[in-house]
Structure formats: structure tokens, C-alpha cells
Write a protein that holds these residues in place. Structure first.
Motif, PDB file in Angstrom:
ATOM      1  N   LEU A  59       0.903  -1.327   0.078  1.00  0.00           N
ATOM      2  CA  LEU A  59       0.111  -0.025   0.073  1.00  0.00           C
ATOM      3  C   LEU A  59       0.899   1.062  -0.191  1.00  0.00           C
ATOM      4  O   LEU A  59       0.476   2.213  -0.680  1.00  0.00           O
ATOM      5  CB  LEU A  59      -0.850   0.003   1.250  1.00  0.00           C
ATOM      6  CG  LEU A  59      -1.957   1.272   1.261  1.00  0.00           C
ATOM      7  CD1 LEU A  59      -2.932   1.399   0.047  1.00  0.00           C
ATOM      8  CD2 LEU A  59      -2.872   1.015   2.500  1.00  0.00           C
ATOM      9  N   GLN A  60       2.136   1.423   0.837  1.00  0.00           N
ATOM     10  CA  GLN A  60       2.920   2.409   0.905  1.00  0.00           C
ATOM     11  C   GLN A  60       3.549   2.573  -0.651  1.00  0.00           C
ATOM     12  O   GLN A  60       3.663   3.742  -0.958  1.00  0.00           O
ATOM     13  CB  GLN A  60       4.042   2.101   1.919  1.00  0.00           C
ATOM     14  CG  GLN A  60       3.266   2.210   3.278  1.00  0.00           C
ATOM     15  CD  GLN A  60       4.579   2.076   4.332  1.00  0.00           C
ATOM     16  OE1 GLN A  60       5.591   1.561   4.021  1.00  0.00           O
ATOM     17  NE2 GLN A  60       3.873   1.903   5.612  1.00  0.00           N
ATOM     18  N   ALA A  63       0.904   4.474  -2.771  1.00  0.00           N
ATOM     19  CA  ALA A  63       0.727   5.455  -2.365  1.00  0.00           C
ATOM     20  C   ALA A  63       1.621   6.380  -2.818  1.00  0.00           C
ATOM     21  O   ALA A  63       1.409   7.393  -3.483  1.00  0.00           O
ATOM     22  CB  ALA A  63       0.374   5.456  -0.781  1.00  0.00           C
ATOM     23  N   ASP A  66       1.381   6.980  -6.475  1.00  0.00           N
ATOM     24  CA  ASP A  66       0.271   8.204  -6.759  1.00  0.00           C
ATOM     25  C   ASP A  66       0.775   9.309  -6.479  1.00  0.00           C
ATOM     26  O   ASP A  66       0.426  10.279  -7.335  1.00  0.00           O
ATOM     27  CB  ASP A  66      -0.998   7.588  -5.969  1.00  0.00           C
ATOM     28  CG  ASP A  66      -1.821   6.687  -6.163  1.00  0.00           C
ATOM     29  OD1 ASP A  66      -1.790   6.094  -7.723  1.00  0.00           O
ATOM     30  OD2 ASP A  66      -2.828   6.090  -5.496  1.00  0.00           O
ATOM     31  N   ALA A  67       1.590   9.377  -5.433  1.00  0.00           N
ATOM     32  CA  ALA A  67       1.961  10.750  -5.046  1.00  0.00           C
ATOM     33  C   ALA A  67       2.846  11.326  -6.025  1.00  0.00           C
ATOM     34  O   ALA A  67       2.874  12.473  -6.432  1.00  0.00           O
ATOM     35  CB  ALA A  67       2.761  10.769  -3.673  1.00  0.00           C
ATOM     36  N   THR A  84      -8.101  11.617  -3.805  1.00  0.00           N
ATOM     37  CA  THR A  84      -8.059  11.105  -2.278  1.00  0.00           C
ATOM     38  C   THR A  84      -9.356  10.395  -2.094  1.00  0.00           C
ATOM     39  O   THR A  84      -9.472   9.305  -1.382  1.00  0.00           O
ATOM     40  CB  THR A  84      -7.446  11.920  -1.304  1.00  0.00           C
ATOM     41  OG1 THR A  84      -6.259  12.309  -1.568  1.00  0.00           O
ATOM     42  CG2 THR A  84      -7.440  11.296  -0.016  1.00  0.00           C
ATOM     43  N   ALA A  87     -10.181   7.566  -3.843  1.00  0.00           N
ATOM     44  CA  ALA A  87      -9.532   6.454  -3.419  1.00  0.00           C
ATOM     45  C   ALA A  87      -9.927   5.758  -2.324  1.00  0.00           C
ATOM     46  O   ALA A  87      -9.882   4.610  -2.013  1.00  0.00           O
ATOM     47  CB  ALA A  87      -8.023   6.561  -2.794  1.00  0.00           C
ATOM     48  N   PRO A 147      -5.261   3.007  -4.446  1.00  0.00           N
ATOM     49  CA  PRO A 147      -4.426   3.770  -5.104  1.00  0.00           C
ATOM     50  C   PRO A 147      -4.923   3.712  -6.631  1.00  0.00           C
ATOM     51  O   PRO A 147      -4.409   4.695  -7.478  1.00  0.00           O
ATOM     52  CB  PRO A 147      -3.132   3.361  -4.505  1.00  0.00           C
ATOM     53  CG  PRO A 147      -3.286   2.759  -3.291  1.00  0.00           C
ATOM     54  CD  PRO A 147      -4.825   2.162  -3.260  1.00  0.00           C
ATOM     55  N   PHE A 150      -7.097   6.318  -7.068  1.00  0.00           N
ATOM     56  CA  PHE A 150      -6.688   7.632  -7.053  1.00  0.00           C
ATOM     57  C   PHE A 150      -6.023   7.792  -8.572  1.00  0.00           C
ATOM     58  O   PHE A 150      -6.155   9.028  -9.123  1.00  0.00           O
ATOM     59  CB  PHE A 150      -5.327   7.602  -5.986  1.00  0.00           C
ATOM     60  CG  PHE A 150      -4.874   8.769  -5.757  1.00  0.00           C
ATOM     61  CD1 PHE A 150      -5.138   9.695  -4.660  1.00  0.00           C
ATOM     62  CD2 PHE A 150      -3.698   9.498  -6.752  1.00  0.00           C
ATOM     63  CE1 PHE A 150      -4.590  11.016  -4.410  1.00  0.00           C
ATOM     64  CE2 PHE A 150      -3.045  10.644  -6.460  1.00  0.00           C
ATOM     65  CZ  PHE A 150      -3.619  11.289  -5.296  1.00  0.00           C
TER      66      PHE A 150
END
Length: 170
Positions: A59-60, A63, A66-67, A84, A87, A147, A150
Motif C-alpha cells: 500500500l505504501q 501511495a 500515486d504521490a 483521495t 481512493a 491507489p 486515485f
């Protein structure tokens, strides 16, 4: 002449928006492919290093992807908020389809039970039981689906801006 400047600038803006839209579609496809790889592999080997990836690490990583997509393509607060919210809400909107048996996640990807924490005996439980059946607490999703929503939202925003700019040129 100012009209020539505005016309040239609009064309350049449309071209920039087109390039961003193409990059958004490409990066979204890459993020979705990353989610597939992460869902189907628990370990990754980089030379002599073996990484065991649990759901939290996956998940990290998603993310982070995505960032990066948001920073490179958009950077607007509105897009960040929209993506967000999507998501979080997008995966929850899949629950009726999972409940009805229209689709399910592969076993190694089904690692998120969003309704497991609902306490017995309330109005919410009655509503969920009637909507999803008695085993609604066992409905599972993939934790890295959010994500993907997102990324697809940023994709849609970039495409909408590009199409709108084309319409404005007419």
C-alpha cells in the motif's frame, strides 16, 4: 499583436494539456500494472536482496506511485482532494458487486475487510445485513485498490482538462 499571442499561447496550452493527458494515461497504466505485480507476488528479489512485502508495504509503494503521479502531472489541491476521496470511496463501491458474487479478488490480494469493525446490534448492522447478507463482515477487497482509483481519477482530470481546452479553441 495581442490576439496572435493569445492564439499561440492557447495552442501551446492545449499541446501541454495533451502531453499531460498522455502521460496521465501512461502512468495510470503503469500504476495498475504495478498493482497487479504486487497482488500476485509476495517477495521480490533485487540482486542479493530479497524483499518480503506485506500488505502495508504494498500500500505504501502504491501511495508513493500515486504521490509521484500527482506531483508530476497536477499539483492542484482540488485534484488531490478528488483523487483521495475517490481512493477511499471507490473500493467501498465495489462491495455490492463482491457481495453479489459478480467478482472477487484473488486470494493473495483479498486482504482488506472494510466492514469487519461494525459492531453487532445497531441500525447500521441491520442495513448492512439486508444489503450484503449476514456475512457482510467477511467481504474482502484488495488494500491496494484505492491507489488505483486515485490514479484513474488523476487520469480522468487530465483528460477532461485536455478535452475542455480543445473545445475552448473552437
Amino acid at each position: 499583436d495581442e490576439d496572435d499571442f493569445n492564439e499561440n499561447n492557447e495552442g501551446r496550452n492545449t499541446q501541454q494539456l495533451r502531453n499531460k493527458a498522455l502521460l496521465a494515461v501512461s502512468s495510470t497504466a503503469a500504476i495498475i500494472k504495478l498493482s497487479e505485480v504486487l497482488q500476485t507476488h509476495a517477495t521480490f528479489q533485487l540482486g542479493a536482496i530479497v524483499l518480503n512485502m506485506d500488505a502495508g508495504m504494498k500500500l505504501q509503494l502504491m501511495a508513493l506511485a500515486d504521490a509521484c503521479q500527482w506531483v508530476i502531472l497536477d499539483r492542484t489541491p482540488a485534484a488531490l482532494i478528488a483523487a483521495t476521496v475517490t481512493a477511499f470511496g471507490g473500493p467501498l463501491s465495489e462491495l455490492p458487486f463482491v457481495s453479489a458474487g459478480f467478482w472477487e479478488y484473488i486470494p493473495q490480494a483479498a486482504d482488506y475487510t472494510p466492514l469487519a469493525m461494525i459492531q453487532p446490534g445497531g441500525a447500521v448492522e441491520g442495513l448492512l445485513s439486508s444489503a450484503f447478507g449476514e456475512n457482510y463482515r467477511d467481504l474482502t477487497l484488495s488494500s491496494i485498490t484505492g491507489p488505483c482509483y486515485f490514479a484513474v481519477t488523476l487520469d480522468a482530470i487530465a483528460l477532461a482538462r485536455y478535452f475542455y481546452s480543445m473545445e475552448e479553441e473552437k
